[in-house]
Design a protein around this motif. Structure first.
Motif, PDB file in Angstrom:
ATOM      1  N   MET A   1       0.838  -1.179   0.000  1.00  0.00           N
ATOM      2  CA  MET A   1       0.000   0.000   0.000  1.00  0.00           C
ATOM      3  C   MET A   1       0.877   1.233   0.000  1.00  0.00           C
ATOM      4  O   MET A   1       1.894   1.276   0.661  1.00  0.00           O
ATOM      5  N   GLU A   2       0.451   2.246  -0.721  1.00  0.00           N
ATOM      6  CA  GLU A   2       1.243   3.456  -0.789  1.00  0.00           C
ATOM      7  C   GLU A   2       1.148   4.214   0.519  1.00  0.00           C
ATOM      8  O   GLU A   2       0.346   3.909   1.380  1.00  0.00           O
ATOM      9  N   SER A   3       1.953   5.239   0.629  1.00  0.00           N
ATOM     10  CA  SER A   3       1.992   5.995   1.874  1.00  0.00           C
ATOM     11  C   SER A   3       0.680   6.723   2.099  1.00  0.00           C
ATOM     12  O   SER A   3      -0.139   6.869   1.215  1.00  0.00           O
ATOM     13  N   SER A   4       0.519   7.237   3.314  1.00  0.00           N
ATOM     14  CA  SER A   4      -0.722   7.898   3.673  1.00  0.00           C
ATOM     15  C   SER A   4      -0.931   9.217   2.945  1.00  0.00           C
ATOM     16  O   SER A   4      -1.932   9.871   3.127  1.00  0.00           O
ATOM     17  N   LYS A   5       0.014   9.618   2.100  1.00  0.00           N
ATOM     18  CA  LYS A   5      -0.171  10.826   1.308  1.00  0.00           C
ATOM     19  C   LYS A   5      -1.282  10.640   0.290  1.00  0.00           C
ATOM     20  O   LYS A   5      -1.868  11.596  -0.178  1.00  0.00           O
ATOM     21  N   THR A   6      -1.583   9.394  -0.083  1.00  0.00           N
ATOM     22  CA  THR A   6      -2.651   9.111  -1.029  1.00  0.00           C
ATOM     23  C   THR A   6      -3.950   9.038  -0.249  1.00  0.00           C
ATOM     24  O   THR A   6      -4.352   7.992   0.222  1.00  0.00           O
ATOM     25  N   ASP A   7      -4.623  10.202  -0.111  1.00  0.00           N
ATOM     26  CA  ASP A   7      -5.784  10.327   0.761  1.00  0.00           C
ATOM     27  C   ASP A   7      -6.869   9.300   0.509  1.00  0.00           C
ATOM     28  O   ASP A   7      -7.490   8.824   1.438  1.00  0.00           O
ATOM     29  N   THR A   8      -7.131   8.944  -0.759  1.00  0.00           N
ATOM     30  CA  THR A   8      -8.256   8.067  -1.048  1.00  0.00           C
ATOM     31  C   THR A   8      -8.027   6.653  -0.564  1.00  0.00           C
ATOM     32  O   THR A   8      -8.941   5.862  -0.542  1.00  0.00           O
ATOM     33  N   ARG A   9      -6.813   6.316  -0.159  1.00  0.00           N
ATOM     34  CA  ARG A   9      -6.558   4.951   0.289  1.00  0.00           C
ATOM     35  C   ARG A   9      -6.421   4.862   1.806  1.00  0.00           C
ATOM     36  O   ARG A   9      -6.127   3.816   2.335  1.00  0.00           O
ATOM     37  N   ILE A  10      -6.619   5.949   2.493  1.00  0.00           N
ATOM     38  CA  ILE A  10      -6.477   5.931   3.951  1.00  0.00           C
ATOM     39  C   ILE A  10      -7.686   5.219   4.547  1.00  0.00           C
ATOM     40  O   ILE A  10      -8.819   5.603   4.332  1.00  0.00           O
ATOM     41  N   TRP A  11      -7.426   4.156   5.280  1.00  0.00           N
ATOM     42  CA  TRP A  11      -8.485   3.430   5.980  1.00  0.00           C
ATOM     43  C   TRP A  11      -8.938   4.301   7.120  1.00  0.00           C
ATOM     44  O   TRP A  11      -8.158   4.692   7.982  1.00  0.00           O
ATOM     45  N   ASP A  12     -10.190   4.653   7.131  1.00  0.00           N
ATOM     46  CA  ASP A  12     -10.735   5.587   8.100  1.00  0.00           C
ATOM     47  C   ASP A  12     -11.561   4.815   9.122  1.00  0.00           C
ATOM     48  O   ASP A  12     -12.735   4.559   8.901  1.00  0.00           O
ATOM     49  N   LYS A  13     -10.923   4.398  10.241  1.00  0.00           N
ATOM     50  CA  LYS A  13     -11.626   3.568  11.218  1.00  0.00           C
ATOM     51  C   LYS A  13     -12.727   4.350  11.932  1.00  0.00           C
ATOM     52  O   LYS A  13     -13.706   3.793  12.356  1.00  0.00           O
ATOM     53  N   ILE A  14     -12.550   5.646  12.100  1.00  0.00           N
ATOM     54  CA  ILE A  14     -13.592   6.476  12.698  1.00  0.00           C
ATOM     55  C   ILE A  14     -14.076   7.358  11.557  1.00  0.00           C
ATOM     56  O   ILE A  14     -13.577   8.440  11.332  1.00  0.00           O
ATOM     57  N   ASN A  15     -15.026   6.824  10.810  1.00  0.00           N
ATOM     58  CA  ASN A  15     -15.405   7.532   9.594  1.00  0.00           C
ATOM     59  C   ASN A  15     -16.824   8.042   9.655  1.00  0.00           C
ATOM     60  O   ASN A  15     -17.595   7.682  10.525  1.00  0.00           O
ATOM     61  N   GLY A  16     -17.154   8.860   8.688  1.00  0.00           N
ATOM     62  CA  GLY A  16     -18.489   9.434   8.618  1.00  0.00           C
ATOM     63  C   GLY A  16     -19.431   8.611   7.772  1.00  0.00           C
ATOM     64  O   GLY A  16     -20.409   9.132   7.270  1.00  0.00           O
ATOM     65  N   TRP A  17     -19.172   7.333   7.607  1.00  0.00           N
ATOM     66  CA  TRP A  17     -19.966   6.504   6.703  1.00  0.00           C
ATOM     67  C   TRP A  17     -20.829   5.478   7.431  1.00  0.00           C
ATOM     68  O   TRP A  17     -21.279   4.511   6.826  1.00  0.00           O
ATOM     69  N   GLY A  56     -15.142   2.149   5.155  1.00  0.00           N
ATOM     70  CA  GLY A  56     -15.158   3.558   4.823  1.00  0.00           C
ATOM     71  C   GLY A  56     -13.746   4.098   4.728  1.00  0.00           C
ATOM     72  O   GLY A  56     -12.903   3.769   5.545  1.00  0.00           O
ATOM     73  N   PHE A  57     -13.519   4.895   3.714  1.00  0.00           N
ATOM     74  CA  PHE A  57     -12.240   5.569   3.542  1.00  0.00           C
ATOM     75  C   PHE A  57     -12.519   7.068   3.589  1.00  0.00           C
ATOM     76  O   PHE A  57     -13.661   7.487   3.775  1.00  0.00           O
ATOM     77  N   LYS A  58     -11.517   7.868   3.413  1.00  0.00           N
ATOM     78  CA  LYS A  58     -11.708   9.307   3.569  1.00  0.00           C
ATOM     79  C   LYS A  58     -12.730   9.855   2.581  1.00  0.00           C
ATOM     80  O   LYS A  58     -13.620  10.604   2.956  1.00  0.00           O
ATOM     81  N   ASN A  59     -12.599   9.485   1.309  1.00  0.00           N
ATOM     82  CA  ASN A  59     -13.440  10.093   0.279  1.00  0.00           C
ATOM     83  C   ASN A  59     -14.551   9.195  -0.255  1.00  0.00           C
ATOM     84  O   ASN A  59     -15.296   9.613  -1.133  1.00  0.00           O
ATOM     85  N   TYR A  60     -14.657   7.984   0.230  1.00  0.00           N
ATOM     86  CA  TYR A  60     -15.691   7.074  -0.258  1.00  0.00           C
ATOM     87  C   TYR A  60     -15.875   5.918   0.712  1.00  0.00           C
ATOM     88  O   TYR A  60     -15.043   5.681   1.578  1.00  0.00           O
ATOM     89  N   PHE A  61     -16.991   5.221   0.566  1.00  0.00           N
ATOM     90  CA  PHE A  61     -17.159   3.934   1.250  1.00  0.00           C
ATOM     91  C   PHE A  61     -17.216   2.889   0.153  1.00  0.00           C
ATOM     92  O   PHE A  61     -17.503   3.198  -1.004  1.00  0.00           O
ATOM     93  N   THR A  62     -16.918   1.647   0.514  1.00  0.00           N
ATOM     94  CA  THR A  62     -16.714   0.667  -0.541  1.00  0.00           C
ATOM     95  C   THR A  62     -17.116  -0.736  -0.126  1.00  0.00           C
ATOM     96  O   THR A  62     -17.179  -1.053   1.054  1.00  0.00           O
ATOM     97  N   ILE A  63     -17.382  -1.522  -1.137  1.00  0.00           N
ATOM     98  CA  ILE A  63     -17.477  -2.968  -0.969  1.00  0.00           C
ATOM     99  C   ILE A  63     -16.363  -3.521  -1.839  1.00  0.00           C
ATOM    100  O   ILE A  63     -16.188  -3.072  -2.973  1.00  0.00           O
ATOM    101  N   LYS A  97     -25.380   7.329  -0.199  1.00  0.00           N
ATOM    102  CA  LYS A  97     -26.326   6.205  -0.164  1.00  0.00           C
ATOM    103  C   LYS A  97     -27.085   6.116  -1.484  1.00  0.00           C
ATOM    104  O   LYS A  97     -27.474   5.041  -1.909  1.00  0.00           O
ATOM    105  N   ASP A  98     -27.282   7.255  -2.138  1.00  0.00           N
ATOM    106  CA  ASP A  98     -28.014   7.277  -3.410  1.00  0.00           C
ATOM    107  C   ASP A  98     -27.289   6.500  -4.506  1.00  0.00           C
ATOM    108  O   ASP A  98     -27.910   6.077  -5.482  1.00  0.00           O
ATOM    109  N   ASP A  99     -25.966   6.322  -4.349  1.00  0.00           N
ATOM    110  CA  ASP A  99     -25.185   5.567  -5.341  1.00  0.00           C
ATOM    111  C   ASP A  99     -25.437   4.060  -5.256  1.00  0.00           C
ATOM    112  O   ASP A  99     -25.075   3.325  -6.166  1.00  0.00           O
ATOM    113  N   VAL A 100     -26.022   3.614  -4.138  1.00  0.00           N
ATOM    114  CA  VAL A 100     -26.156   2.181  -3.877  1.00  0.00           C
ATOM    115  C   VAL A 100     -27.458   1.652  -4.483  1.00  0.00           C
ATOM    116  O   VAL A 100     -28.547   1.963  -4.004  1.00  0.00           O
TER     117      VAL A 100
END
Length: 197
Positions: A1-17, A56-63, A97-100
């Motif tokens: 995994m790349e460094s945490s500078k790549t915001d979209t890949r940061i695993w966000d354990k306390i996320n807004g999702w 959930g990640f910083k900029n998206y949630f995912t399956i 949620k509308d994307d789902v």
């Protein structure tokens, strides 16, 4: 995994999702998959084999689909999170949620379950022992035959983990302290990362 500078890949354990992830969980609950926690995240298994995960990640949630490479993906919704690195894992990213689309998500999950039942997986290739033996470690093996014998009982993959652990240290004193740390593990037949497996 790349460094945490790549915001979209940061695993966000306390996320807004949380609400969005509950929606995905309610969809997965309609299947035969069993929820478990691995690597600090929500993973769903079939016969103890990883099929999907959600998070959930910083900029998206995912399956993510562990063997998503085998999905037909007729709607072209899946992405390879690390092009050139990830062979089989594919993600479906959402920003609201509308994307789902529940029925479509369920269709993809059912296909992933069917692929798992059929044994469609990419077997990991055995890593070659291409790392050079650190001099500090070789000297230790030369004077300690018990350590040498114990080290040789490990698989090439686990041997490589020990060698990388030493080689990655920049300073000589760090290499020595790492060597001292792994010696008892080797003698007790404990792999470097066994506690995480």
């Amino acid at each position: 995994m790349e460094s945490s500078k790549t915001d979209t890949r940061i695993w966000d354990k306390i996320n807004g999702w949380s609400e969005e992830l509950e929606l995905l969980k309610s969809i997965v609950a309609q299947t035969e998959l069993i929820e478990t926690t691995k690597w600090g995240g929500c993973v769903y298994v079939l016969d103890n084999k990883n099929v999907i995960g959600i998070g959930g990640f910083k900029n998206y949630f995912t399956i993510w689909f562990f063997n998503g490479v085998f999905l037909k993906d007729e709607k072209k919704v899946l992405v390879n999170a690390q092009e050139g690195v990830t062979k089989s894992l594919r993600q479906w990213r959402f920003t609201s949620k509308d994307d789902v689309n529940e029925s479509l998500v369920l269709e993809y999950i059912q296909e992933a379950i069917e692929n798992e039942k059929q044994g469609k997986i990419i077997k990991p290739t055995k890593a070659e022992l291409t790392i050079e033996m650190p001099e500090i470690f070789q000297k230790e093996l030369d004077v300690n035959p018990n350590l040498a014998d114990a080290f040789l009982k490990f698989s090439p993959y686990k041997q490589k983990e020990f060698l990388e652990y030493i080689v990655e240290a920049k300073r000589e004193e760090t290499k020595r302290s790492r060597l001292e740390k792994i010696k008892p593990m080797i003698l007790e037949n404990i792999g470097l990362n066994d506690k995480y497996r």
